[in-house]
Design a protein around this motif. Structure first.
Motif, PDB file in Angstrom:
ATOM      1  N   LEU A  22      17.943 -17.770 -21.339  1.00 30.34           N
ATOM      2  CA  LEU A  22      17.696 -16.585 -22.160  1.00 30.34           C
ATOM      3  C   LEU A  22      18.041 -15.313 -21.387  1.00 30.34           C
ATOM      4  N   ILE A  23      17.615 -15.246 -20.150  1.00 32.49           N
ATOM      5  CA  ILE A  23      17.828 -14.056 -19.330  1.00 32.49           C
ATOM      6  C   ILE A  23      19.313 -13.802 -19.086  1.00 32.49           C
ATOM      7  N   ILE A  24      20.058 -14.837 -18.750  1.00 30.61           N
ATOM      8  CA  ILE A  24      21.475 -14.637 -18.421  1.00 30.61           C
ATOM      9  C   ILE A  24      22.324 -14.407 -19.674  1.00 30.61           C
ATOM     10  N   SER A  25      21.750 -14.651 -20.860  1.00 31.80           N
ATOM     11  CA  SER A  25      22.484 -14.380 -22.099  1.00 31.80           C
ATOM     12  C   SER A  25      22.469 -12.899 -22.457  1.00 31.80           C
ATOM     13  N   THR A  26      21.637 -12.122 -21.786  1.00 32.33           N
ATOM     14  CA  THR A  26      21.540 -10.692 -22.075  1.00 32.33           C
ATOM     15  C   THR A  26      22.577  -9.917 -21.259  1.00 32.33           C
ATOM     16  N   LYS A  27      22.712  -8.625 -21.572  1.00 33.65           N
ATOM     17  CA  LYS A  27      23.631  -7.762 -20.835  1.00 33.65           C
ATOM     18  C   LYS A  27      22.996  -7.214 -19.561  1.00 33.65           C
ATOM     19  N   PHE A  33      15.259 -10.471 -15.231  1.00 31.04           N
ATOM     20  CA  PHE A  33      14.733 -11.372 -14.196  1.00 31.04           C
ATOM     21  C   PHE A  33      13.521 -10.742 -13.518  1.00 31.04           C
ATOM     22  N   TRP A  34      13.654  -9.477 -13.114  1.00 34.12           N
ATOM     23  CA  TRP A  34      12.519  -8.808 -12.452  1.00 34.12           C
ATOM     24  C   TRP A  34      11.389  -8.527 -13.432  1.00 34.12           C
ATOM     25  N   THR A  35      11.746  -8.210 -14.678  1.00 31.65           N
ATOM     26  CA  THR A  35      10.716  -7.985 -15.701  1.00 31.65           C
ATOM     27  C   THR A  35       9.844  -9.226 -15.860  1.00 31.65           C
ATOM     28  N   PHE A  36      10.501 -10.375 -16.001  1.00 30.31           N
ATOM     29  CA  PHE A  36       9.738 -11.606 -16.171  1.00 30.31           C
ATOM     30  C   PHE A  36       8.914 -11.913 -14.917  1.00 30.31           C
ATOM     31  N   MET A 107       9.567 -13.826 -23.901  1.00 31.43           N
ATOM     32  CA  MET A 107       8.942 -14.031 -22.585  1.00 31.43           C
ATOM     33  C   MET A 107       7.432 -14.139 -22.721  1.00 31.43           C
ATOM     34  N   ARG A 108       6.847 -13.252 -23.530  1.00 29.84           N
ATOM     35  CA  ARG A 108       5.397 -13.280 -23.712  1.00 29.84           C
ATOM     36  C   ARG A 108       4.948 -14.573 -24.386  1.00 29.84           C
ATOM     37  N   ILE A 109       5.747 -15.043 -25.361  1.00 30.67           N
ATOM     38  CA  ILE A 109       5.413 -16.310 -26.037  1.00 30.67           C
ATOM     39  C   ILE A 109       5.414 -17.457 -25.029  1.00 30.67           C
ATOM     40  N   ARG A 110       6.445 -17.478 -24.170  1.00 30.85           N
ATOM     41  CA  ARG A 110       6.540 -18.555 -23.176  1.00 30.85           C
ATOM     42  C   ARG A 110       5.382 -18.481 -22.179  1.00 30.85           C
ATOM     43  N   LEU A 135      12.688 -19.890 -10.038  1.00 31.40           N
ATOM     44  CA  LEU A 135      13.515 -19.321  -8.969  1.00 31.40           C
ATOM     45  C   LEU A 135      14.742 -20.185  -8.719  1.00 31.40           C
ATOM     46  N   ASN A 136      14.547 -21.488  -8.747  1.00 31.08           N
ATOM     47  CA  ASN A 136      15.660 -22.397  -8.479  1.00 31.08           C
ATOM     48  C   ASN A 136      16.727 -22.318  -9.577  1.00 31.08           C
TER      49      ASN A 136
END
Length: 472
Positions: A22-27, A33-36, A107-110, A135-136
């Motif tokens: 999900l994260i890498i699909s964004t611009k 990454f840091w937000t999560f 992210m909040r749902i997860r 992280l991995n």
């Protein structure tokens, strides 16, 4: 979901993989990454037992507005002493803002799903597993762009098994990155884990690792162990330098200008030199080896470090240091590892094992360099390779891929430790002599000539004037 309402390890790893996708699909993958990561800290502290929580959070805790999300992120940032300016990162574009809100909502749902499924008393280890898996997965996707170093789980297991640390012993990593190698020891119930890292972004992520493994004496700090004599990352009154039972690391290789030596400061010179020889400024590889040797207990210390293959045979001052280390009988084993185990580094590597007070004067060479699962950007060390190394190391076996070598033999090779000098490649021709190979070749050629004549007869019977298919 399992019957007891908790998630299994496979589900945790799947959740981590999906979140990274999900994260890498964004611009703005770095931003998210840091937000999560900071949201994760907030949720972690929110769900801990009240008497254990270290972060002040809002009771009852649902994050129901964008403002509360930002507050949670800033709370996590403040707790880690790591400032992240979200106003700079956020876009004024309405479309991008809508996408950002959707990603934050997911992210909040997860996170609600992850932490809401836990019975904290006996399931907190799954949160630890999730963080390391997250992280991995990010590290695997980043490849050469990764801002931190990870150690594959199979290699981490090899470290843990070879060091054979019990619960009350102390483990130290002088280049701990985000703390993943130390976390492997925590999973094996080792209580005292100390590490330092000079990169501030790495240590910020490492602090999250420290938080999720807070039931252990898990201490990480920001410092450069090659610049400060006391850069051990723990209370020296409790564990002074030289008193670690196990010292482990995967440092950044080939660091240049690693130390500015002042010749008048003899204490510093002796701290960074080995038997009066100082490693070259062109590479800190031996500087880390020396620091780690001086950090382990002289009576029963063990040490493991992954280094480039060149450490085994480079000359000049490194060759002198290598000779003196070998003669001191501290080097216990050299394990040749597969290529491409680390992001952004295709170089061949070896795992060096050192041991205080050895019972013999032998160095074991083990080769698992061809035992891996090939990958597009990274190879994976096989689990059976880990067992092969551990079994051969502790049994001191010799065979095609494992051999005990005397220091005299190494001296005869001018203290060159290149594994190919001591572990010969398997002869795929078996034990045939040159004479036997020539005889077999002659027999095969005779058979070919016979077949060729039969083919010629066939062509002649058909009316063609071809008597042989041979081109010569």
């Amino acid at each position: 979901m399992h019957e007891n309402g908790t998630k299994g390890v496979n589900e945790i790893e799947t959740m981590a993989r999906d979140l990274v996708a999900l994260i890498i699909s964004t611009k703005k993958p770095d931003y998210f990454f840091w937000t999560f990561s900071l949201l994760f800290v907030y949720y972690h502290e929110q769900h801990r037992e009240p008497n254990e929580a270290q972060l002040s959070v809002k009771e009852g805790g649902g994050l129901t507005s964008e403002y509360s999300v930002e507050q949670a992120i800033r709370s996590g940032s403040h707790y880690l002493n790591f400032y992240y300016d979200f106003k700079v990162e956020q876009s004024d574009d309405v479309t991008n803002k809508a996408v950002e809100n959707l990603v934050l909502k997911e992210m909040r749902i997860r996170l609600d799903e992850l932490f809401g499924s836990l019975s904290w008393g006996n399931q907190s280890s799954l949160v630890c597993s999730f963080w390391i898996a997250f992280l991995n997965q990010w590290w695997l996707h980043q490849g050469r762009k990764a801002s931190y170093r990870m150690v594959q789980s199979s290699l981490s297991k090899m470290y843990v098994k070879l060091m054979d640390v019990n619960g009350d012993e102390y483990v130290y990593d002088p280049a701990c990155s985000v703390g993943c190698l130390l976390s492997a020891f925590a999973n094996s119930k080792v209580s005292h884990l100390h590490g330092v890292e000079k990169d501030e972004q790495m240590i910020a992520l490492g602090k999250i690792t420290q938080v999720v493994f807070s039931e252990f004496d898990f201490k990480l700090s920001s410092s450069d162990p090659l610049q400060k004599l006391d850069a051990i990352g723990c209370d020296k009154s409790i564990v002074p330098q030289g008193n670690y039972h196990a010292v482990v690391s995967v440092p950044v290789w080939g660091q240049k200008r690693w130390y500015k030596h002042n010749s008048t400061e003899e204490n510093e010179f002796h701290a960074h030199s080995y038997d009066t020889v100082l490693p070259p400024q062109t590479s800190a590889d031996y500087a880390y080896i020396i620091h780690m040797l001086k950090s382990m207990r002289p009576e029963d210390g063990r040490m493991a470090i992954v280094v480039p293959h060149g450490v085994l045979f480079r000359k000049n001052t490194e060759g002198t240091i290598r000779k003196r280390i070998v003669k001191s009988n501290l080097l216990d084993a050299i394990i040749a590892l597969p290529p491409k185990l680390f992001a952004g580094s295709p170089v061949s590597t070896v795992l060096l094992i050192f041991k205080a007070n050895k019972s013999d004067q032998l160095i074991q060479f083990i080769d698992v360099s061809d035992q891996y699962l090939p990958g597009r950007s990274l190879n994976q060390l096989k689990e059976e390779s880990v067992e092969f190394v551990v079994d051969n190391y502790f049994s001191r076996k010799s065979g095609a891929k494992s051999r005990l070598v005397t220091i005299n033999e190494i001296a005869a090779n001018h203290y060159n430790l290149n594994t190919t000098l001591y572990l010969k490649p398997i002869d795929k021709c078996g034990q045939q002599s040159l004479k036997e190979i020539r005889e077999e070749r002659s027999t095969l050629l005779s058979k070919i000539d016979g077949v060729d004549r039969e083919i010629g007869k066939g062509f002649k019977a058909l009316g063609y004037g071809v008597t042989s298919t041979k081109s010569e």
